[in-house]
Each structure stands twice: as structure tokens, then as C-alpha cells.
Design a protein around this motif. Structure first.
Motif, short mmCIF file in Angstrom:
data_model
loop_
_atom_site.label_atom_id
_atom_site.label_comp_id
_atom_site.label_asym_id
_atom_site.label_seq_id
_atom_site.Cartn_x
_atom_site.Cartn_y
_atom_site.Cartn_z
N SER A 52 0.80 -1.21 -0.05
CA SER A 52 0.01 -0.03 0.06
C SER A 52 0.74 1.13 -0.03
O SER A 52 0.60 2.10 -0.70
CB SER A 52 -0.80 -0.04 1.42
OG SER A 52 -1.75 1.11 1.38
N GLU A 56 1.66 3.88 -3.42
CA GLU A 56 1.25 5.21 -3.03
C GLU A 56 2.53 6.14 -3.45
O GLU A 56 2.26 7.15 -4.18
CB GLU A 56 0.96 5.52 -1.56
CG GLU A 56 0.41 7.01 -1.55
CD GLU A 56 0.13 7.27 0.10
OE1 GLU A 56 -0.17 8.39 0.22
OE2 GLU A 56 -0.19 6.17 0.73
N GLU A 60 2.71 8.66 -6.71
CA GLU A 60 2.98 10.21 -6.49
C GLU A 60 4.14 10.61 -7.37
O GLU A 60 3.96 11.78 -7.88
CB GLU A 60 3.51 10.47 -5.12
CG GLU A 60 3.41 11.88 -4.25
CD GLU A 60 4.81 12.47 -4.97
OE1 GLU A 60 4.75 13.56 -5.36
OE2 GLU A 60 5.68 11.58 -5.05
#
Length: 273
Positions: A52, A56, A60
Motif C-alpha cells: 500500500s 502510493e 505520487e
């Protein structure tokens, strides 16, 4: 057949991630297809939390840099004999990349072969030079070998971010950007010893060539006989000091000052005579 299998593998991985309540990626921004996740851990090397957080991070960086930064792990090469072909096919059939040139790169880890490959595309070829890719591999190697996969993959993500920035600024990563390993504390003593030994050998060799030279008791002995003829010889006194003393007043006497033949004036304290 291989291509169909690879596309099926990507689709299967995406379905498994969704079934396991893996958080979906953010809506694809303009220029990205967003068809597959940027992290597909088919070899199951990461925990749920690690997946997770890493996904992320990859999202980004990719959105900000406008380049797909992809990571796929596999238990083996699934019938491929060449990991480069495997990685290239995964990139193509999962439709990764940003814009018309499909800018980005994909890191593939094959656990059975303990092998890795980075496949760049579009602007990724400019941003990730041969030196840059080699450095990425060396930066991850220790963590990969010791099983610290999350650490290795975060290194991959952060280094990719820096290399893209360098390329955007007109300075793609090159050999001169490679970090230099710190010098061992033994280097300086070894250099000093080598220098002393070298100097001793050189001076010893020069000294050995002076076997006919002997210490002499007089300066004239250093002159080779017949090599120097003096036509004229003269002593010159370059400096002279004269002390003058006032003559005592007397009714009838002469005055004299004594000067030695060496040119030195002798005088004394006085008073009247």
C-alpha cells in the motif's frame, strides 16, 4: 502465446489485488492509461502495508514527473528465456507509459533466477542511461540479496525520482555522478610506506653511482689537476672599519694612528695624555 499469457498474468494480478481489498490506484490523470497498477507483486514479496505504501509512492512520483514508474515481481520468467523480452512485453501489454511516447520504465524481479531488469520507454530512455540503470541495480543489490525487498524497492523509487529530475534539468545521470566509495583507513599508511621504499631505492641507486667520490680535507683537493689555471692572484679587502680617537693635547708631540697590515684599525678609550 507468450504475449497472451503475459497479458493474462497482468489481468489476473490486478483482479487478485482487488479481491484482497488492495486500495485502488488514484484516477489516472491525463496521459496515463491507468489500466494496471504500477505495483504488481506476483511473487508475494511484500506485506499488505508495504504494498500500500509503496504503490502510493510510485503513484505520487509518476503523476508528478509525468512518467510511469512501474515495479513487477514474478516467481519465475513464465516460459521466457530472456528477462529483457519478458519485461518489455509486460510494459507493452499492460499499456504502461505517459503520453504518446509512453514515457516511463519498468523494473521486473524474477525470483527463481534471482535476476532483475529495468525496461525504459520514451523519455525514460533519455532519463535512465546505462550508467543510471547499473547504479540502480547496485543500489538495490544488497537489500535484494538479504531479503529486504521493501527497502530495495523504496530505493528504486527514490533514485528514479532523482534521475528523472536530473534529466529534466539537462543533466542525465552519467558515470561522473556515480558515488565514490570511502577510502580505507589503510590507504594512507600504505601510500606512505610505498613512498618511503621508492625514495630509498632511488637514493640508493644514485649513491651507488658515486663510488669514486671521497671526503677531502681541503677544498683544493676537489679540483681536478690541470683543470684550473690562475693567471693572476690578488687579495681584496672588501670591508674596512676605522675608529678615530681625538689626540690628547700636548705641547710638542705628533699624533699617530696605527693601522695594521690587515686593514683593521686599532684604537682605545681615551682621555687626555
Amino acid at each position: 502465446m507468450k504475449r497472451m499469457l503475459k497479458q493474462l498474468a497482468c489481468m489476473t494480478a490486478a483482479v487478485l489485488l482487488a479481491v484482497s481489498s488492495f486500495p485502488a490506484a488514484a484516477m489516472a490523470s491525463e496521459g496515463f492509461t491507468g489500466e494496471y497498477e504500477r505495483l504488481i507483486d506476483m511473487a508475494d514479496l511484500l506485506t499488505y502495508e508495504e504494498e500500500s505504501e509503496l504503490l502510493e509512492t510510485l503513484n505520487e512520483i509518476s503523476e508528478r514527473q509525468k512518467m510511469d514508474i512501474v515495479l513487477i515481481t514474478s516467481e519465475d520468467m513464465d516460459g521466457y528465456s530472456d528477462i529483457q523480452e519478458y519485461a518489455d512485453d509486460l510494459y507493452d501489454y499492460c499499456d504502461y507509459g505517459y503520453g504518446a511516447n509512453r514515457d516511463g520504465l519498468l523494473l521486473l524481479i524474477s525470483m527463481a533466477e534471482s535476476d532483475w531488469y529495468i525496461s525504459p520507454c520514451g523519455y525514460g530512455i533519455t532519463a535512465f542511461t546505462g550508467a543510471g540503470i547499473s547504479y540502480l541495480g547496485s543500489a538495490m543489490k544488497e537489500d535484494l540479496s538479504s531479503g529486504n525487498y521493501a527497502s530495495a524497492f523504496y530505493t528504486y523509487a527514490s533514485e528514479c525520482d532523482q534521475m528523472i529530475t536530473m534529466a529534466r534539468e539537462g543533466h542525465p545521470f552519467s558515470k561522473k555522478d556515480l558515488p565514490h566509495a570511502p577510502l580505507s583507513p589503510l590507504v594512507l599508511p600504505i601510500c606512505i610506506v610505498i613512498g618511503l621504499v621508492g625514495a630509498f631505492l632511488i637514493v640508493g641507486s644514485m649513491k651507488a653511482q658515486l663510488k669514486t667520490v671521497r671526503k677531502q680535507t681541503a677544498a683544493a683537493n676537489y679540483v681536478k689537476k690541470g683543470s684550473m689555471q690562475l693567471a693572476t692572484q690578488q687579495d681584496l679587502f672588501l670591508y674596512s672599519k676605522v675608529d678615530r680617537v681625538k689626540k690628547p693635547e700636548k705641547d710638542s708631540s705628533g699624533s699617530s694612528t696605527h693601522t695594521s697590515s690587515s686593514g683593521t684599525t686599532h684604537g682605545g678609550g681615551g682621555g687626555k695624555f
